[in-house]
Design a protein around this motif. Structure first.
Motif, PDB file in Angstrom:
ATOM      1  N   MET A  29       0.663  -1.129  -0.016  1.00  0.00           N
ATOM      2  CA  MET A  29       0.036   0.050   0.105  1.00  0.00           C
ATOM      3  C   MET A  29       0.783   1.218   0.016  1.00  0.00           C
ATOM      4  N   SER A  30       0.707   2.074  -0.942  1.00  0.00           N
ATOM      5  CA  SER A  30       1.522   3.320  -0.964  1.00  0.00           C
ATOM      6  C   SER A  30       1.259   4.405   0.280  1.00  0.00           C
ATOM      7  N   ALA A  31       2.046   5.382   0.351  1.00  0.00           N
ATOM      8  CA  ALA A  31       1.835   6.364   1.458  1.00  0.00           C
ATOM      9  C   ALA A  31       0.763   7.102   1.279  1.00  0.00           C
ATOM     10  N   VAL A  32       0.270   7.244  -0.057  1.00  0.00           N
ATOM     11  CA  VAL A  32      -0.755   8.267  -0.275  1.00  0.00           C
ATOM     12  C   VAL A  32      -2.289   7.377   0.056  1.00  0.00           C
ATOM     13  N   THR A  33      -2.231   6.100  -0.429  1.00  0.00           N
ATOM     14  CA  THR A  33      -3.022   5.186   0.084  1.00  0.00           C
ATOM     15  C   THR A  33      -3.295   5.214   1.675  1.00  0.00           C
ATOM     16  N   ASP A  34      -2.355   5.015   2.054  1.00  0.00           N
ATOM     17  CA  ASP A  34      -2.395   4.993   3.693  1.00  0.00           C
ATOM     18  C   ASP A  34      -2.990   6.143   4.383  1.00  0.00           C
ATOM     19  N   GLY A  35      -2.367   7.391   3.870  1.00  0.00           N
ATOM     20  CA  GLY A  35      -3.088   8.824   4.221  1.00  0.00           C
ATOM     21  C   GLY A  35      -4.657   8.657   3.910  1.00  0.00           C
ATOM     22  N   LEU A  36      -5.049   8.189   2.604  1.00  0.00           N
ATOM     23  CA  LEU A  36      -6.463   8.273   2.512  1.00  0.00           C
ATOM     24  C   LEU A  36      -7.143   7.657   3.342  1.00  0.00           C
ATOM     25  N   GLN A  37      -6.669   6.199   3.495  1.00  0.00           N
ATOM     26  CA  GLN A  37      -7.522   5.398   4.576  1.00  0.00           C
ATOM     27  C   GLN A  37      -7.390   5.721   6.017  1.00  0.00           C
ATOM     28  N   ASP A  38      -6.365   6.408   6.386  1.00  0.00           N
ATOM     29  CA  ASP A  38      -6.552   7.185   7.709  1.00  0.00           C
ATOM     30  C   ASP A  38      -7.575   8.156   7.680  1.00  0.00           C
ATOM     31  N   ARG A  39      -7.770   8.824   6.396  1.00  0.00           N
ATOM     32  CA  ARG A  39      -8.740   9.967   6.582  1.00  0.00           C
ATOM     33  C   ARG A  39     -10.071   9.311   6.369  1.00  0.00           C
ATOM     34  N   LEU A  40     -10.180   8.300   5.763  1.00  0.00           N
ATOM     35  CA  LEU A  40     -11.487   7.663   5.629  1.00  0.00           C
ATOM     36  C   LEU A  40     -11.819   6.900   6.991  1.00  0.00           C
ATOM     37  N   ASP A  41     -10.903   6.337   7.636  1.00  0.00           N
ATOM     38  CA  ASP A  41     -11.229   5.961   8.858  1.00  0.00           C
ATOM     39  C   ASP A  41     -11.717   7.182   9.927  1.00  0.00           C
ATOM     40  N   SER A  42     -10.848   8.163   9.788  1.00  0.00           N
ATOM     41  CA  SER A  42     -11.400   9.495  10.924  1.00  0.00           C
ATOM     42  C   SER A  42     -12.527   9.908  10.491  1.00  0.00           C
ATOM     43  N   LEU A  43     -12.897  10.201   9.089  1.00  0.00           N
ATOM     44  CA  LEU A  43     -14.402  10.670   8.682  1.00  0.00           C
ATOM     45  C   LEU A  43     -15.442   9.519   9.188  1.00  0.00           C
ATOM     46  N   ARG A  44     -15.301   8.255   9.081  1.00  0.00           N
ATOM     47  CA  ARG A  44     -16.315   7.330   9.560  1.00  0.00           C
ATOM     48  C   ARG A  44     -16.287   7.474  11.166  1.00  0.00           C
ATOM     49  N   ALA A  45     -15.351   7.632  11.671  1.00  0.00           N
ATOM     50  CA  ALA A  45     -15.623   7.640  13.209  1.00  0.00           C
ATOM     51  C   ALA A  45     -16.129   8.832  13.700  1.00  0.00           C
ATOM     52  N   THR A  46     -16.005   9.913  12.827  1.00  0.00           N
ATOM     53  CA  THR A  46     -16.493  11.186  13.473  1.00  0.00           C
ATOM     54  C   THR A  46     -17.729  11.690  12.918  1.00  0.00           C
TER      55      THR A  46
END
Lengths: 392, 179
Positions: A1-18
């Motif tokens: 998984m690329s760094a960009v994809t990791d960053g996007l996944q983190d953002r998605l996780d954060s959006l879902r949690a919030t």
């Protein structure tokens, strides 16, 4: 998984949690975000390159026997759906139909399956287009789409010069008298309908006597704002805070249109008859006051010859609410009307000052000029919302 | 600057209204709708184009002031101060004063970053601050919201949606930090 994809996944996780919202709508917002990261998969330029060929392929795959498509013409407006009228010929039968395609650059994210199911659920309650075929397969039209019957009628009188997308339509005394009773009748029928067993599996069902419904709606719109805003806005922060602090539980979960106003029904101008309630993209299950407060927003209405404000340009407020209560048998709570006025301003501003300008800037829509122009309505709504939220 | 920007826009408007729109086929309803919106947008541009820079200068002053105020509120309490990341955002994220900027695009981007910072700080005060801090932050934000509303109503007046809107130049001169 690329760094960009990791960053996007983190953002998605954060959006879902919030921002908790309905399952399908969460998936919709997630796919919007993922599409932006993979622009090659997004239909560039928008506007089907060859709608007739796409329709012929889809209908040949979906229907038995030979089909022919003709008379394809793109319809006006289309903030959430690109719409094309066409004629389908099957043997000796011809039928005028409408294709509605979910546009990647829509002014708000909406789901074709929910709209299709809601149209099925309200058949018999009021005149609407009849849903005919649905596809979630983007290979035909580039996005999920559905076909419904074509209903003749106009959304504005010939003497009226409406603003974009039918906003602020006025009717004149004769048409007001003819259209107003049916307008409130259809609203009352929708909210008082027994929808159990209606086949609405694309919707999460909120519990009555809880804040589920409004929690999910706020989560959806707050996340849309977070994903799409070009810049933060002080009134949006204040509205979000106020809405979270004042959530009322829903006493009865109703079918909601979500955009019930003048400009969103068709009528026969000569007979003064509503021929179809249209534009069901924003439908959901929730508190009837959400629809009522929306219909009553000053931005849609107008004043009559005596200076009296007319809800949706059709009838005075007391008549609208009185007739609604009489026909539906449901009460209207002024506090909840106030709450849902703020809610409606909130989501409208998300669309008008957030998602619309985002897509105009990203060149993902052919409605870019319209989206920019109707940001003016967002500016008006910010003022209206400040008057409600900052009144104390 | 010749021709001046207003002259360019007026010429575009005339050709759109007198030449292009009448030539559109009657059944090209989508194209007609877009052309009408383009014409209306040209009117809007003509109304506001001269005020772009002052608009951003006023925005910069308002939101810099708000950032200062919110930092002061957050800093009153050690716990909240920590929560909002005192002493504030990194220096390279803090916008410079508008007077030091010459490029409109830079100023606009600067203001967008600034609004993001004030929004994040306000949200964190709401989550971690005491009732008094939350209340003071809300009043500070409300004051900025009212001023921004007045500007926006004037900016959008040619769209026809705001009612009884003022002239944008008048509002900006009234709100300008130099007046």
């Amino acid at each position: 998984m690329s760094a960009v994809t990791d960053g996007l996944q983190d953002r998605l996780d954060s959006l879902r949690a919030t921002y908790a919202c309905e399952r399908r709508l969460e998936e919709l917002l997630t796919s919007k975000l993922l599409d932006r990261e993979s622009t090659a998969t997004v239909r560039a330029g928008v506007g089907l390159p060859d709608p007739q060929a796409s329709l012929e392929q889809f209908l040949a795959d979906s229907l038995d026997g030979p089909v022919a498509v003709g008379g394809v013409s793109r319809l006006r407006g289309g903030g959430a759906n690109e719409a094309y009228a066409f004629t389908l010929t099957r043997g000796p039968e011809t039928e005028r139909l409408v294709l509605r395609v979910k546009t990647p650059g829509a002014i708000c994210a909406t789901d074709a399956t929910r709209e299709f199911q809601m149209l099925q659920a309200v058949q018999g309650l009021m005149p609407t287009p009849r849903p005919v075929l649905l596809t979630e397969d983007p290979s035909y039209f580039g996005a999920p789409a559905f076909i419904s019957t074509f209903v003749p009628g106009t959304s504005a009188p010939t003497f009226d010069v409406p603003k974009a997308t039918g906003l602020g339509v006025t009717y004149g005394p004769r048409l007001r008298k003819a259209l107003a009773p049916a307008f409130v009748q259809h609203c009352a029928a929708l909210h008082s309908a027994d929808w159990s067993g209606a086949g609405l599996d694309a919707f999460d069902v909120p519990r009555s006597e809880t804040t589920d419904a409004i929690d999910w709606r706020l989560g959806f719109w707050e996340r849309a704002w977070e994903q799409d805003k070009l810049e933060e806005h002080p009134t949006m922060l204040l509205m979000s805070q106020w809405l979270r602090e004042n959530r009322p539980p829903v006493d009865r979960v109703s079918l909601l249109h979500g955009d019930y106003r003048n400009g969103n029904f068709l009528f026969d101008e000569e007979r003064g008859e509503i021929t179809a309630v249209i534009d069901w993209e924003l439908c959901y299950l929730g508190d009837r006051h959400s629809d009522l407060a929306y219909t009553m927003l000053p931005g849609w209405g107008s004043v009559d010859e005596n200076g009296t404000f007319l809800v949706a340009g059709l009838m005075d407020e007391a008549t609208f609410l009185g007739e609604y209560e009489r026909i539906s048998g449901l009460s209207v709570d002024r506090d909840r009307l106030h709450y849902y006025s703020v809610y409606n301003y909130y989501w409208a501003v998300v669309s008008l000052l957030g998602t619309g300008p985002f897509h105009a800037r990203a060149r993902t829509t052919q409605l870019d000029v319209m989206y920019n122009f109707i940001s003016g309505l967002g500016g008006r709504f910010v003022g209206d919302a400040n008057a409600l939220v900052l009144e104390d | 600057m010749l021709p001046a920007v207003p002259d360019l826009l007026e010429a575009l408007k005339s050709r759109m209204a007198e030449t292009i729109i009448p030539a559109l086929p009657e059944d090209a309803v989508f194209a007609q709708e877009q052309a009408g919106l383009m014409l209306a947008t040209l009117d809007w541009l003509i109304d506001v184009q001269a005020d772009q820079y002052l608009y951003e200068v006023v925005e910069n002053g308002d939101h810099l002031g708000l950032l200062d105020t919110l930092r002061g509120i957050a800093g009153d309490d050690e716990e909240t101060g920590d929560a909002v990341g005192q002493p504030g955002p990194p220096a390279d994220e803090v916008p410079v004063q508008a007077a030091h900027l010459v490029d409109l695009d830079d100023l606009r981007e600067c203001n967008r970053r600034l609004k993001g910072l004030t929004g994040a700080l306000y949200t964190r005060i709401g989550a971690h601050g005491g009732p008094d801090q939350v209340d003071r932050a809300r009043h500070a934000l409300a004051a900025v919201a009212r001023r921004q509303e007045r500007r926006e109503r004037a900016f959008y007046r040619m769209t026809g949606f705001p009612v009884d809107a003022e002239d944008l130049g008048t509002v900006l001169r009234d709100q300008s930090p130099t007046t």
